[in-house]
Write an enzyme that holds these catalytic residues in place. Structure first.
Site, PDB file in Angstrom:
ATOM      1  CG  ASN A  67      46.865 -29.029  33.618  1.00  0.00           C
ATOM      2  OD1 ASN A  67      48.207 -28.810  34.242  1.00  0.00           O
ATOM      3  ND2 ASN A  67      46.034 -27.988  33.379  1.00  0.00           N
ATOM      4  CB  THR A  68      44.697 -34.568  30.265  1.00  0.00           C
ATOM      5  OG1 THR A  68      43.776 -34.025  30.610  1.00  0.00           O
ATOM      6  CG2 THR A  68      44.446 -36.077  30.053  1.00  0.00           C
ATOM      7  CB  SER A  74      45.230 -29.510  28.399  1.00  0.00           C
ATOM      8  OG  SER A  74      45.302 -29.534  29.943  1.00  0.00           O
ATOM      9  CG  PHE A  96      40.460 -31.879  29.880  1.00  0.00           C
ATOM     10  CD1 PHE A  96      40.893 -30.774  29.894  1.00  0.00           C
ATOM     11  CD2 PHE A  96      40.887 -32.869  28.763  1.00  0.00           C
ATOM     12  CE1 PHE A  96      41.577 -30.339  28.530  1.00  0.00           C
ATOM     13  CE2 PHE A  96      41.554 -32.529  27.780  1.00  0.00           C
ATOM     14  CZ  PHE A  96      42.037 -31.222  27.661  1.00  0.00           C
ATOM     15  CE  LYS A 142      43.513 -22.812  24.032  1.00  0.00           C
ATOM     16  NZ  LYS A 142      42.466 -22.454  24.891  1.00  0.00           N
ATOM     17  CG  ASN A 153      46.036 -24.827  26.161  1.00  0.00           C
ATOM     18  OD1 ASN A 153      45.816 -24.147  27.209  1.00  0.00           O
ATOM     19  ND2 ASN A 153      45.403 -25.950  25.727  1.00  0.00           N
ATOM     20  CG  ASN A 167      44.534 -24.544  34.617  1.00  0.00           C
ATOM     21  OD1 ASN A 167      44.205 -25.774  34.659  1.00  0.00           O
ATOM     22  ND2 ASN A 167      44.810 -23.675  33.563  1.00  0.00           N
TER      23      ASN A 167
END
Length: 340
Positions: free
Chosen positions: A181-182, A179, A120, A217, A246, A116
């Site tokens: 993805n940011t 994460s 966010f 996390k 994560n 993915n």
């Protein structure tokens, strides 16, 4: 039934569209008299021996739903009927945001995995607060992050906004700096900025009459040296614990055609590494703080291995999608067998 009949049909369609369709279906069915009770009878294992007390909270059982599934706290009550002991909502940001461009969610069927790069996507923290006001007895974790357009030097303010907004409506907090993805978010895992961020949140925490547990996390891609830093940071900031782990950026030994898609990888390929991280943190810290184990739990045995490695609680995400809700029941039964 799920793996034989339901999953093959759902897996014919775009995974993000299926996610929202499934949410709508569960919500619809749960409104029909008797269906919530049916779900509970099929999946819930009620046994006092499953109760687990961790960082001052009493969990009905140690199996939770990881963040990312119910980002906006729209289905936590209904999802709890599938036997989860707790539900983690988010990741939430101060202001709602679309996330990354679609298509951004990919099944790797041959690997029992998902990639993915959602970014966010969420409706913003205030919308979740309004829905959480209706909560009666579901133990909720609040996973918080920063908006994409917020530069890292101002990131702490975003976490503070989410922390204060959610404080009265969640049972524990999760600081998500891991994460992939940011843009540049993982830079906040470095020792100095992370220590400052967690110290600020704990200071705010102390200003309330009753403190809430704050967890961090972390990514599975951290080196041993970085993991030792995490142990030092937990000790210095006095946060309650760690969620390990994560998603990963690793693409080692994948078989699926779309294995090169950008984003975070979850599912079976993460099983071994997440357990290694749990064991490392547990042993090197002398079990000085609780760990929630997540990553690649697709069977009861996977869950038991996480617990034996040092996790106090576990969470499901991709395994729940691939194996279905019966996985929660199987894990809880295995835990009971382990205790007998």
């Amino acid at each position: 039934m799920y793996k034989l009949l339901i999953r093959p049909i759902l897996f014919q369609f775009d995974p993000e569209k299926v996610h929202y369709f499934t949410f709508s279906l569960i919500r619809f069915l749960s409104k029909i008299p008797g269906f919530s009770a049916l779900f509970k009878s099929l999946y819930l294992v009620n046994n006092k021996r499953l109760e687990t007390e961790v960082f001052g909270l009493k969990f009905k059982n140690p199996v939770g739903l990881a963040a990312g599934f119910d980002k906006n706290a729209v289905l936590y009550k209904e999802l709890s009927n599938f036997g989860f002991g707790f539900i983690e909502i988010g990741t939430l940001t101060p202001v709602g945001q679309e996330g990354n461009p679609k298509k951004r969610l990919f099944r790797l069927k041959e690997d029992s995995a998902i990639i993915n790069r959602m970014g966010f996507n969420n409706d913003g923290v205030q919308g979740a607060v309004e829905r959480l006001k209706k909560n009666k007895n579901v133990l909720i974790g609040g996973n918080i992050g920063k908006n994409k357009l917020t530069p890292n030097e101002n990131a702490t303010q975003d976490y503070e906004i989410c922390f204060e907004a959610l404080f009265d409506y969640v049972d524990y907090f999760v600081v998500n700096v891991s994460s992939p993805n940011t843009p540049n978010l993982r830079e906040l895992q470095d020792k100095k900025p992370l220590t400052e961020l967690l110290t600020t949140l704990e200071t705010r925490n102390s200003q309330h009459a009753t403190k809430k547990p704050i967890l961090l996390k972390i990514a599975p891609d951290l080196t041993d040296s970085q993991l030792l830093d995490i142990i030092d940071i937990v000790k210095e900031t006095k946060i309650a614990g760690v969620i390990a782990t994560n998603t990963t950026l690793s693409r080692e030994d994948l078989q699926s055609e779309n294995k090169s898609e950008a984003g975070g990888l979850s599912g079976k390929p993460l099983t071994k590494r997440s357990t290694e991280v749990i064991r490392f943190l547990s042993e090197k810290s002398n079990k000085s703080f609780p760990i929630i184990g997540v990553g690649g739990i697709h069977s009861a045995q996977d869950a038991i291995e996480k617990l034996e490695a040092g996790a106090s609680l576990i969470q499901l995400y991709t395994g729940f999608i691939y194996e279905g809700p019966s996985l929660v029941k199987k894990i809880n039964k295995a835990i009971l067998n382990r205790k007998s």
